[in-house]
Design a protein around this motif. Sequence first.
Motif, PDB file in Angstrom:
ATOM      1  N   ASN A 193       0.824  -1.205   0.000  1.00 55.91           N
ATOM      2  CA  ASN A 193       0.000   0.000   0.000  1.00 55.91           C
ATOM      3  C   ASN A 193       0.862   1.260   0.000  1.00 55.91           C
ATOM      4  OD1 ASN A 193      -2.310  -1.513   0.078  1.00 55.91           O
ATOM      5  ND2 ASN A 193      -2.492  -1.451   2.288  1.00 55.91           N
ATOM      6  N   GLY A 194       2.172   1.071  -0.090  1.00 54.06           N
ATOM      7  CA  GLY A 194       3.060   2.217  -0.167  1.00 54.06           C
ATOM      8  C   GLY A 194       3.600   2.650   1.185  1.00 54.06           C
ATOM      9  N   GLU A 195       3.090   2.078   2.254  1.00 52.48           N
ATOM     10  CA  GLU A 195       3.570   2.457   3.582  1.00 52.48           C
ATOM     11  C   GLU A 195       4.618   1.456   4.037  1.00 52.48           C
ATOM     12  OE1 GLU A 195       0.707   4.118   6.692  1.00 52.48           O
ATOM     13  OE2 GLU A 195      -0.496   2.729   5.512  1.00 52.48           O
ATOM     14  N   THR A 196       5.782   1.947   4.400  1.00 51.59           N
ATOM     15  CA  THR A 196       6.787   1.073   4.979  1.00 51.59           C
ATOM     16  C   THR A 196       6.702   1.189   6.493  1.00 51.59           C
ATOM     17  OG1 THR A 196       8.491   2.772   5.005  1.00 51.59           O
ATOM     18  CG2 THR A 196       8.324   1.423   3.003  1.00 51.59           C
ATOM     19  N   LEU A 197       7.244   0.210   7.173  1.00 51.61           N
ATOM     20  CA  LEU A 197       7.192   0.254   8.634  1.00 51.61           C
ATOM     21  C   LEU A 197       7.904   1.468   9.199  1.00 51.61           C
ATOM     22  CD1 LEU A 197       7.412  -3.491   9.625  1.00 51.61           C
ATOM     23  CD2 LEU A 197       5.457  -1.979   9.718  1.00 51.61           C
ATOM     24  N   PRO A 198       9.066   1.861   8.663  1.00 52.00           N
ATOM     25  CA  PRO A 198       9.677   3.090   9.193  1.00 52.00           C
ATOM     26  C   PRO A 198       8.767   4.311   9.052  1.00 52.00           C
ATOM     27  CG  PRO A 198      11.311   1.828   7.996  1.00 52.00           C
ATOM     28  CD  PRO A 198       9.977   1.153   7.765  1.00 52.00           C
ATOM     29  N   GLU A 199       8.021   4.393   7.926  1.00 50.16           N
ATOM     30  CA  GLU A 199       7.089   5.509   7.757  1.00 50.16           C
ATOM     31  C   GLU A 199       5.972   5.440   8.785  1.00 50.16           C
ATOM     32  OE1 GLU A 199       5.826   5.034   3.726  1.00 50.16           O
ATOM     33  OE2 GLU A 199       7.570   6.050   2.903  1.00 50.16           O
ATOM     34  N   LYS A 200       5.446   4.223   8.990  1.00 48.33           N
ATOM     35  CA  LYS A 200       4.389   4.050   9.991  1.00 48.33           C
ATOM     36  C   LYS A 200       4.894   4.447  11.374  1.00 48.33           C
ATOM     37  CE  LYS A 200       1.244   0.441   8.565  1.00 48.33           C
ATOM     38  NZ  LYS A 200       0.821  -0.910   8.892  1.00 48.33           N
ATOM     39  N   LEU A 201       6.158   4.092  11.637  1.00 47.81           N
ATOM     40  CA  LEU A 201       6.747   4.409  12.932  1.00 47.81           C
ATOM     41  C   LEU A 201       6.817   5.925  13.128  1.00 47.81           C
ATOM     42  CD1 LEU A 201       8.031   3.261  15.483  1.00 47.81           C
ATOM     43  CD2 LEU A 201      10.218   3.235  14.310  1.00 47.81           C
ATOM     44  N   GLN A 202       7.243   6.632  12.095  1.00 52.33           N
ATOM     45  CA  GLN A 202       7.318   8.096  12.187  1.00 52.33           C
ATOM     46  C   GLN A 202       5.942   8.710  12.381  1.00 52.33           C
ATOM     47  OE1 GLN A 202       9.473   9.352   8.664  1.00 52.33           O
ATOM     48  NE2 GLN A 202      11.282   9.773   9.915  1.00 52.33           N
ATOM     49  N   GLU A 203       4.943   8.116  11.718  1.00 53.40           N
ATOM     50  CA  GLU A 203       3.585   8.643  11.822  1.00 53.40           C
ATOM     51  C   GLU A 203       2.915   8.241  13.134  1.00 53.40           C
ATOM     52  OE1 GLU A 203       1.648   7.049   8.415  1.00 53.40           O
ATOM     53  OE2 GLU A 203       2.854   8.200   7.010  1.00 53.40           O
ATOM     54  N   GLY A 204       3.510   7.280  13.840  1.00 55.74           N
ATOM     55  CA  GLY A 204       2.921   6.799  15.089  1.00 55.74           C
ATOM     56  C   GLY A 204       1.758   5.848  14.873  1.00 55.74           C
ATOM     57  N   THR A 205       1.675   5.249  13.665  1.00 49.64           N
ATOM     58  CA  THR A 205       0.567   4.333  13.367  1.00 49.64           C
ATOM     59  C   THR A 205       0.992   2.873  13.427  1.00 49.64           C
ATOM     60  OG1 THR A 205       1.032   4.439  11.000  1.00 49.64           O
ATOM     61  CG2 THR A 205      -0.584   6.021  11.880  1.00 49.64           C
ATOM     62  N   ILE A 206       2.129   2.625  13.987  1.00 43.08           N
ATOM     63  CA  ILE A 206       2.643   1.258  14.060  1.00 43.08           C
ATOM     64  C   ILE A 206       2.524   0.749  15.481  1.00 43.08           C
ATOM     65  CG2 ILE A 206       5.021   1.934  14.523  1.00 43.08           C
ATOM     66  CD1 ILE A 206       5.892  -0.288  12.584  1.00 43.08           C
ATOM     67  N   ASP A 207       2.248  -0.542  15.605  1.00 43.70           N
ATOM     68  CA  ASP A 207       2.188  -1.103  16.947  1.00 43.70           C
ATOM     69  C   ASP A 207       3.327  -2.107  17.136  1.00 43.70           C
ATOM     70  OD1 ASP A 207       1.396  -3.431  15.662  1.00 43.70           O
ATOM     71  OD2 ASP A 207      -0.662  -3.381  16.412  1.00 43.70           O
ATOM     72  N   LEU A 208       3.447  -2.598  18.339  1.00 46.04           N
ATOM     73  CA  LEU A 208       4.535  -3.512  18.683  1.00 46.04           C
ATOM     74  C   LEU A 208       4.510  -4.769  17.828  1.00 46.04           C
ATOM     75  CD1 LEU A 208       6.935  -3.986  20.528  1.00 46.04           C
ATOM     76  CD2 LEU A 208       5.381  -4.975  22.196  1.00 46.04           C
ATOM     77  N   LYS A 209       3.339  -5.286  17.543  1.00 51.57           N
ATOM     78  CA  LYS A 209       3.243  -6.505  16.726  1.00 51.57           C
ATOM     79  C   LYS A 209       3.783  -6.257  15.320  1.00 51.57           C
ATOM     80  CE  LYS A 209      -0.333  -9.125  19.001  1.00 51.57           C
ATOM     81  NZ  LYS A 209       0.212 -10.406  19.313  1.00 51.57           N
ATOM     82  N   ASP A 210       3.505  -5.076  14.746  1.00 50.27           N
ATOM     83  CA  ASP A 210       4.042  -4.746  13.429  1.00 50.27           C
ATOM     84  C   ASP A 210       5.567  -4.784  13.444  1.00 50.27           C
ATOM     85  OD1 ASP A 210       1.591  -4.323  12.136  1.00 50.27           O
ATOM     86  OD2 ASP A 210       1.528  -2.214  12.722  1.00 50.27           O
ATOM     87  N   ILE A 211       6.143  -4.240  14.493  1.00 49.28           N
ATOM     88  CA  ILE A 211       7.602  -4.212  14.617  1.00 49.28           C
ATOM     89  C   ILE A 211       8.152  -5.631  14.760  1.00 49.28           C
ATOM     90  CG2 ILE A 211       9.541  -3.469  16.071  1.00 49.28           C
ATOM     91  CD1 ILE A 211       7.820  -0.965  16.742  1.00 49.28           C
ATOM     92  N   GLU A 212       7.495  -6.430  15.592  1.00 48.95           N
ATOM     93  CA  GLU A 212       7.937  -7.816  15.779  1.00 48.95           C
ATOM     94  C   GLU A 212       7.864  -8.590  14.472  1.00 48.95           C
ATOM     95  OE1 GLU A 212       5.328  -9.145  18.865  1.00 48.95           O
ATOM     96  OE2 GLU A 212       6.562  -8.305  20.466  1.00 48.95           O
ATOM     97  N   VAL A 213       6.785  -8.397  13.724  1.00 47.68           N
ATOM     98  CA  VAL A 213       6.632  -9.078  12.441  1.00 47.68           C
ATOM     99  C   VAL A 213       7.711  -8.622  11.469  1.00 47.68           C
ATOM    100  CG1 VAL A 213       5.130  -9.280  10.419  1.00 47.68           C
ATOM    101  CG2 VAL A 213       4.169  -9.489  12.697  1.00 47.68           C
ATOM    102  N   TYR A 214       7.990  -7.340  11.445  1.00 45.84           N
ATOM    103  CA  TYR A 214       9.009  -6.809  10.555  1.00 45.84           C
ATOM    104  C   TYR A 214      10.384  -7.374  10.921  1.00 45.84           C
ATOM    105  CZ  TYR A 214      11.291  -3.417   7.504  1.00 45.84           C
ATOM    106  OH  TYR A 214      12.023  -2.832   6.509  1.00 45.84           O
ATOM    107  N   ILE A 215      10.674  -7.437  12.219  1.00 48.22           N
ATOM    108  CA  ILE A 215      11.943  -8.024  12.674  1.00 48.22           C
ATOM    109  C   ILE A 215      12.017  -9.486  12.261  1.00 48.22           C
ATOM    110  CG2 ILE A 215      13.255  -8.738  14.721  1.00 48.22           C
ATOM    111  CD1 ILE A 215      12.272  -6.080  16.032  1.00 48.22           C
ATOM    112  N   ASP A 216      10.926 -10.228  12.464  1.00 54.54           N
ATOM    113  CA  ASP A 216      10.886 -11.635  12.055  1.00 54.54           C
ATOM    114  C   ASP A 216      11.148 -11.782  10.558  1.00 54.54           C
ATOM    115  OD1 ASP A 216      10.360 -12.480  14.630  1.00 54.54           O
ATOM    116  OD2 ASP A 216       8.197 -12.741  14.299  1.00 54.54           O
TER     117      ASP A 216
END
Length: 160
Positions: A96-119
């Motif tokens: 959808n064009g959103e990367t996790l770092p962008e979501k992180l900057q926007e504050g729309t990312i949650d811990l599970k998103d980060i864990e999934v991205y790390i995985d």
Amino acid sequence: METNLRTTKEISELLNVSEETVRRWIRNGDLDAHLDGKSYLVEEGTLKKFIQERAKVPGTTISKMAPLMGGALTAIIPHLGEILTRARAVAKSKSNGETLPEKLQEGTIDLKDIEVYIDALQRKKKKIELEYQMKLLEIEDEIAGFMVLKDKIENGEDNS
């Protein structure tokens, strides 16, 4: 009978092989499965046992992965559905064009998103490590072949 069944697609993603390879293991009788319509389903216990047995057979994809994965390969099987669901969610959010770092900057990312991205990154790292190991093995085989040829030439043997 166990209630946790895995599809050929899930198994192929876990073991980094094609779905056709998984189906071939099933057709050859190497991996027990249940036919569900046109699809095969494999019980988690059966899959764990298969992976443990294959890890002991030299030259198989699984035996080559085993040293890099340690005991983690069979340990993640019970969580496979959740891992794949999260990985697909991450892939969808990326498409959808959103990367996790962008979501992180926007504050729309949650811990599970980060864990999934790390995985996902860790799996990507393991895949690269496995590809590297495979390339090294190919080169070592080629070196061994040339060493034999060199010995034959040095000893005056006919190399035909």
